[in-house]
Design an enzyme around this catalytic site. Structure first.
Site, short mmCIF file in Angstrom:
data_model
loop_
_atom_site.label_atom_id
_atom_site.label_comp_id
_atom_site.label_asym_id
_atom_site.label_seq_id
_atom_site.Cartn_x
_atom_site.Cartn_y
_atom_site.Cartn_z
N GLU A 202 11.30 3.64 3.72
CA GLU A 202 12.25 2.70 4.34
C GLU A 202 13.62 3.34 4.44
O GLU A 202 14.29 3.30 5.49
CB GLU A 202 12.37 1.42 3.49
CG GLU A 202 11.27 0.41 3.69
CD GLU A 202 11.52 -0.87 2.91
OE1 GLU A 202 10.68 -1.77 3.01
OE2 GLU A 202 12.55 -0.95 2.19
N GLY B 245 0.83 -1.19 0.00
CA GLY B 245 0.00 0.00 0.00
C GLY B 245 0.86 1.24 0.00
O GLY B 245 2.08 1.20 -0.12
#
Length: 867
Positions: A99, A65
């Site tokens: 990330e 997502g």
């Protein structure tokens, strides 16, 4: 006392401060763009980390997502090293950039190690967001042009990460070389920059670990001994070193409790088999260690720990499988006897000493206070306990666990009781922990001490569970009190705790063993059974038949033992044990075993007993000599039945409904020709009939065993079609090897993880692709099987295969780490062997190969190659 209290106050103050570094859960976090790299470098790198036993987090969800999950952020934060694979599409993913942002944050905050890989992109393009990499980022900018602050954070993170020295795919000869270099780099950083050992194992051991590690790194110390009294921490130290350095070796193995294991029937021989199985990767190792096998082992760089060695013969037998070890291999031996270590010709002996007062306080704090700040009065009480323990780690751990979260009054009561015990009497110190148990917990502990030590936990729980007792919580309590431990789900305990528990049972009736609750000493058992002095107090009997003279049982010998629950006759029924002086080599042991088996049995009259065995929950009789169990054998409450090497033709007369029975082991009962109706045993979980070669009946009653986990029919030759229901959704292992009449593979449930079909007559696999959990598949000597089905490509979990069939296409084995093509009549090995980049073991023995393809050089992970 003022001095010791001051020491403890300092330690409490230091332990209460919290560290800013998160607790490590992973050694490596992999950040990558799935579309670009999931099926190439990322999958190969992850596999290489797994082979090196590096704990790696990989988020391999196909669909992500927009928002990154909190669990993923936590995984980054709790990793020692982050490896970032920068590819052309990396900057097109908002997920990847989030990330990256978190990784850079962890680098700056916690000094996390970051290693970038520039996969088919230029580092400067990543740093400056130019070229193809920059185009991907520009597309992302259009989507989030309203959030300039976030875009700037991503630019900064890209610039920071790309400025770190990393790996450029354009500078590597090939992808395999890049992965090999990177994995070695990561491994070195983990070894030298992180502690992989829990802190409680390090109390007082830091300097010893460093000293021994340095010694083992030198060429002068290949064999090292650790010496000290029981409970001083020899095994703990060896285990800490083993965990820290084992990744440096091709194979590693920790052999625990050699003294105890060697005293069991087949002890040293069994240990040799396990050691060979681990080092060579054999699933069914032979009983003889030939020169060839020793030569194969000697080529490997191995680390072996021999724990609790009590005599030289044990080491001579265990070391006999090696021949000459590789010069880079290392051996660690723990023993209570310094002379044994000298006879083993160790290069260095490390002497264990008691803990210093500071270390003793710290260890006691871990168990008794869990780092909480104590009151001044608790500090004084702690000082008295630590002073009493005299630096013995085991006593500190047991007393600390016993006193955890107890009141001040309970602490004072404990100290008063300690005053009546002499210094150094560890058994009485350990007994204090036992006395803190309730009656049912004590009962479970003594059952384990006298009967079930060394058993798998799930089996023990199943046997001990009754209508008014669930053993699971009690075993947890025993673990929490440091009275028992579990290793690979096997229940064990320290020798001193075992001795303490058995002393408690002996004190029940010092001079009359027939009035004790549990019997294990062969002399006591022999006396009670011979003289018919057993009483209703007896709960368990455990007899080593190799240690007693001939015994004739009275028909009524068990009649007064109405509370008997566990009965075990184990060890050889024949002859005497192998004398220590005659066990210097495995071949000599085997000669003795062969001589034993020619003698008559020594326990007689069991089949004529009047006892109905109604309350028996565990029945074990090795080498049972009669044609069947007693006619009045009532097994209604039986949970486990073990009768290996028996001479029974049938178990009992008629049918019995056995809803409690979960485990049956009748292996090597070669006279068995009739089996009971298994449909009357609906809760059966393990059925082992391996080596029952004279079974003449079909196995139709197996069909509805929906709870069956293990099915072992190895060597049963009478059936050609095994009826297994697809509803058997518990089945994990099916061993049908050497079932020579089996022509068709049954439709197994998709839960099967291990499937052995060696030596069967199967011609084809009609269905195998649905076995998505299959890890091991063995097909050696299947002479009628011509080819494997294409659906084998769908078995993504498959890691190991053993084959004995002609082979053309090796591409079906892309994920293999071990491949054995033995006696396959192969003349030419397919050139695509080089595609098996995960392969680390390849065996081509007994073939007609004259040359090898050039591509075999691409197998960069190959560690063992035999042909």
């Amino acid at each position: 006392m003022r001095s010791t209290s001051h020491h403890l106050q300092q330690l409490m103050a230091s332990s209460s401060s919290s560290s800013i570094t998160p607790k490590l859960e992973y050694e490596v976090f992999l950040s990558f763009h799935g579309v670009d790299t999931r099926t190439n470098i990322t999958s190969h790198l992850y596999e290489a980390f797994c082979q090196k036993k590096i704990k790696t987090f990989i988020d391999d969800k196909l669909n992500r997502g927009e928002e990154i999950s909190p669990s993923l952020l936590r995984a980054i934060e709790h990793s020692k090293i982050s490896v970032i694979i920068f590819s052309k599409g990396y900057a097109s993913s908002r997920w990847c950039l989030k990330e990256l942002e978190e990784i850079v944050k962890c680098k700056n905050t916690y000094d996390q190690i970051v290693i970038p890989i520039f996969y088919q992109v230029d580092p400067s393009d990543v740093r400056n967001q130019t070229g193809d990499f920059g185009k991907a980022f520009a597309e992302l900018e259009k989507r989030f042009m309203d959030d300039s602050e976030m875009l700037q954070r991503w630019r900064t993170a890209l610039g920071d990460a790309a400025s770190i020295s990393g790996y450029d795919s354009k500078n590597s000869r090939n992808e395999a070389t890049l992965i090999k270099d990177l994995v070695n780099d990561v491994w070195k950083k983990l070894v030298y920059n992180s502690s992989i050992i829990p802190s409680k194992y390090l109390v007082g051991l830091e300097s010893s670990i460093e000293e021994i590690e340095n010694l083992l790194c030198s060429k002068g110390v290949c064999k090292l001994g650790i010496w000290g009294i029981g409970g001083i921490g020899k095994t703990t130290l060896a285990d800490a070193i083993f965990k820290k350095i084992s990744k440096q070796f091709e194979e590693s193995y920790f052999i625990s409790n050699i003294r105890e294991e060697s005293e069991k029937s087949g002890g040293l021989n069994d240990l040799c088999q396990k050691l060979s199985s681990t080092v060579l990767g054999d699933e069914h190792p032979n009983h003889r260690f030939t020169f060839t096998r020793r030569s194969l082992i000697s080529r490997k760089k191995v680390l072996i720990v021999f724990d609790d060695v009590t005599n030289l013969n044990q080491m001579q037998c265990l070391m006999a499988i090696f021949g000459e070890l590789d010069s880079y291999s290392r051996i660690i031996i723990t023993s209570r006897d310094k002379h044994v270590l000298r006879n083993c010709e160790v290069d260095h002996i490390h002497e264990m000493i008691k803990l210093s007062p500071d270390d003793a306080f710290q260890l006691f704090d871990l168990y008794a206070l869990k780092g909480n700040s104590p009151t001044e009065y608790y500090i004084e009480l702690s000082s008295k306990v630590v002073d009493y323990a005299k630096g013995l780690p085991l006593a500190l751990e047991v007393l600390g666990s016993f006193l955890f979260e107890r009141t001040e009054r309970e602490w004072k009561s404990t100290l008063e009781n300690l005053k009546t015990s002499p210094h150094g009497d560890v058994q009485k110190v350990l007994k204090i922990s036992y006395e803190g148990l309730d009656d049912k917990q004590k009962c479970v502990f003594l059952d384990i001490v006298c009967y079930f030590k060394g058993y798998k936990r799930d089996i023990v729980e199943a046997i001990l569970n009754t209508r008014d007792l669930d053993a699971h919580i009690y075993i947890n309590v025993l673990i929490e009190r440091c009275l028992i431990t579990t290793s690979y789900d096997t229940i064990t305990m320290h020798d001193l705790l075992k001795e303490m528990g058995r002393e408690i049972v002996q004190q029940e009736s010092i001079y009359n063993p027939g009035k004790r609750s549990r019997l294990w000493d062969h002399e006591d058992v022999f006396s009670v059974l011979k003289n018919n002095t057993g009483t209703r107090a007896i709960r368990s009997i455990c007899l080593d038949m190799s240690k007693v003279e001939e015994l004739h049982l009275n028909r009524e010998v068990f009649n007064d033992m109405q509370n008997l629950r566990f009965l075990k006759f184990y060890g050889s029924q024949h002859g005497k044990k192998v004398p220590e002086s005659d066990s210097s080599t495995l071949h000599r042991i085997l000669r003795w075993l062969k001589r034993e088996n020619s003698n008559d049995g020594k326990v007689h009259g069991f089949e004529k007993l009047k006892f109905d065995f109604y309350e028996i929950r565990h029945f074990c009789f090795h080498g049972y000599l009669d044609k069947s169990l007693p006619s009045n054998f009532n097994a209604k409450n039986l949970v486990a039945l073990y009768m290996p090497n028996s001479k029974v033709k049938k178990l009992w007369t008629g049918n019995q409904v056995l809803v409690n029975l979960k485990y049956i082991d009748l292996r090597c009962s070669k006279h068995l020709c009739r089996i009971p109706d298994f449909s009357l045993m609906p809760n059966l979980e393990s059925l082992i009939l391996a080596g029952c070669t004279n079974l003449l009946e079909g196995f139709s009653s197996i069909y509805n065993l929906h709870k069956l986990v293990i099915l072992n029919l190895r060597g049963c030759k009478s059936f050609d079609n095994l009826p297994i229901s697809s509803n058997c959704q518990s089945l994990r292992e099916a061993n049908l090897s050497n079932c020579s009449n089996l022509k068709k593979v049954p439709h197994l449930p998709n839960t099967v993880e291990n499937l052995y079909l060696n030596g069967t007559a199967i011609k084809e696999f009609s269905s195998i692709g649905h076995l998505f959990r299959l890890v091991r598949l063995s097909l050696k000597k299947c002479s009628k099987l011509e080819r494997l089905p294409n659906s084998i490509r769908e078995l993504k979990s498959l890691k190991k295969k053993r084959l004995g069939i002609p082979l053309v296409d090796l591409s079906v084995f892309q994920r293999m780490i071990a491949l054995r093509l033995i006696d396959c009549c192969i003349e030419v090995l397919p050139n695509n062997i080089g595609q098996l980049l995960s392969l680390n073991y390849l065996c081509l023995e007994q073939n007609n190969l004259e040359t090898l393809p050039e591509s075999i050089k691409d197998l960069s992970n190959l560690r063992g190659f035999f042909y």
